[in-house]
Scaffold this active site. Sequence first.
Site, PDB file in Angstrom:
ATOM      1  N   ASN A  53     -37.422 -28.176  15.046  1.00 53.51           N
ATOM      2  CA  ASN A  53     -36.512 -28.346  13.687  1.00 53.51           C
ATOM      3  C   ASN A  53     -36.577 -28.205  12.762  1.00 53.51           C
ATOM      4  O   ASN A  53     -37.223 -29.471  13.004  1.00 53.51           O
ATOM      5  CB  ASN A  53     -35.556 -28.085  14.499  1.00 53.51           C
ATOM      6  CG  ASN A  53     -34.940 -29.081  14.209  1.00 53.51           C
ATOM      7  OD1 ASN A  53     -35.367 -29.504  15.364  1.00 53.51           O
ATOM      8  ND2 ASN A  53     -33.729 -29.637  14.266  1.00 53.51           N
ATOM      9  N   ILE A  54     -36.837 -27.569  11.694  1.00 55.47           N
ATOM     10  CA  ILE A  54     -37.245 -28.459  10.505  1.00 55.47           C
ATOM     11  C   ILE A  54     -36.311 -27.739   9.309  1.00 55.47           C
ATOM     12  O   ILE A  54     -36.226 -26.882   8.935  1.00 55.47           O
ATOM     13  CB  ILE A  54     -38.250 -27.284   9.725  1.00 55.47           C
ATOM     14  CG1 ILE A  54     -39.832 -27.226  10.815  1.00 55.47           C
ATOM     15  CG2 ILE A  54     -38.937 -27.908   8.120  1.00 55.47           C
ATOM     16  CD1 ILE A  54     -40.908 -26.802  10.638  1.00 55.47           C
ATOM     17  N   GLU A  55     -35.920 -28.873   8.725  1.00 59.69           N
ATOM     18  CA  GLU A  55     -34.089 -29.008   8.749  1.00 59.69           C
ATOM     19  C   GLU A  55     -34.852 -28.902   6.184  1.00 59.69           C
ATOM     20  O   GLU A  55     -35.888 -30.105   6.192  1.00 59.69           O
ATOM     21  CB  GLU A  55     -33.549 -30.203   8.765  1.00 59.69           C
ATOM     22  CG  GLU A  55     -32.673 -29.920  10.073  1.00 59.69           C
ATOM     23  CD  GLU A  55     -31.823 -30.877   9.696  1.00 59.69           C
ATOM     24  OE1 GLU A  55     -31.073 -31.044  11.015  1.00 59.69           O
ATOM     25  OE2 GLU A  55     -31.547 -32.404   9.270  1.00 59.69           O
ATOM     26  N   CYS A  64     -34.971 -23.242  12.905  1.00 58.71           N
ATOM     27  CA  CYS A  64     -34.442 -24.024  14.371  1.00 58.71           C
ATOM     28  C   CYS A  64     -36.133 -23.319  14.836  1.00 58.71           C
ATOM     29  O   CYS A  64     -37.701 -23.121  14.507  1.00 58.71           O
ATOM     30  CB  CYS A  64     -33.897 -22.834  15.276  1.00 58.71           C
ATOM     31  SG  CYS A  64     -32.162 -22.442  14.047  1.00 58.71           S
ATOM     32  N   GLU A  66     -36.537 -22.996  17.935  1.00 60.65           N
ATOM     33  CA  GLU A  66     -37.117 -21.435  18.587  1.00 60.65           C
ATOM     34  C   GLU A  66     -37.791 -20.663  17.872  1.00 60.65           C
ATOM     35  O   GLU A  66     -38.949 -20.370  18.085  1.00 60.65           O
ATOM     36  CB  GLU A  66     -35.988 -21.177  18.329  1.00 60.65           C
ATOM     37  CG  GLU A  66     -34.723 -21.263  20.368  1.00 60.65           C
ATOM     38  CD  GLU A  66     -33.861 -22.267  19.240  1.00 60.65           C
ATOM     39  OE1 GLU A  66     -33.989 -23.871  17.932  1.00 60.65           O
ATOM     40  OE2 GLU A  66     -33.312 -21.901  19.850  1.00 60.65           O
ATOM     41  N   CYS A  97     -28.867 -20.651  18.879  1.00 59.44           N
ATOM     42  CA  CYS A  97     -27.875 -20.512  18.049  1.00 59.44           C
ATOM     43  C   CYS A  97     -28.080 -18.836  17.704  1.00 59.44           C
ATOM     44  O   CYS A  97     -28.630 -18.040  18.125  1.00 59.44           O
ATOM     45  CB  CYS A  97     -28.244 -20.936  16.250  1.00 59.44           C
ATOM     46  SG  CYS A  97     -29.320 -20.767  14.767  1.00 59.44           S
ATOM     47  N   CYS A 100     -31.478 -16.739  16.031  1.00 59.50           N
ATOM     48  CA  CYS A 100     -32.537 -17.827  17.152  1.00 59.50           C
ATOM     49  C   CYS A 100     -32.263 -16.235  18.763  1.00 59.50           C
ATOM     50  O   CYS A 100     -33.149 -16.315  18.534  1.00 59.50           O
ATOM     51  CB  CYS A 100     -32.529 -18.933  17.338  1.00 59.50           C
ATOM     52  SG  CYS A 100     -33.467 -20.138  15.762  1.00 59.50           S
TER      53      CYS A 100
END
Length: 147
Positions: A53-55, A64, A66, A97, A100
């Site tokens: 994940n990359i926020e 996300c 995935e 989620c 995804c």
Amino acid sequence: MFQFTFEEPSDQQSAELVKRSLEARENSHSPYSKLRVGASVRAVGGRIFSGCNIESCSFSPTICAERVAVASAVAAGYTQFEAIAISSDLKEAITPCGVCRQFMREFSKDLPILLVRSDGMVCRTDLTELLPGSFGPDSLEQPHRAA
């Protein structure tokens, strides 16, 4: 309701996918949620693609793990998948989620999914169970109303 039942990965391919998802989790950029997530997808033919994940501080561009894994595979020319493993830092496994789930549905109606606890134990499920009655590319093949 979905029931979590955990077990050791049952074969070498699953064990490798689980291991790679746990490793991918280490590269997570999650300074806001502090929740590291990793995912690894095995394409038909056996090649594994991983993602984390990359926020983003503005939240909406966050992606996300995935979707990173699947997008990496698609960018390399792979669009058929055998399985995906998803791991996090949480004691219990997390599920993908909704975004995804729908993103994965683009490429597979019944993709096998390994939900991985932080101790490496897995719960096996598939996209049909997590996204029942889904809309996918085959839905567009249905007859359309005349204009």
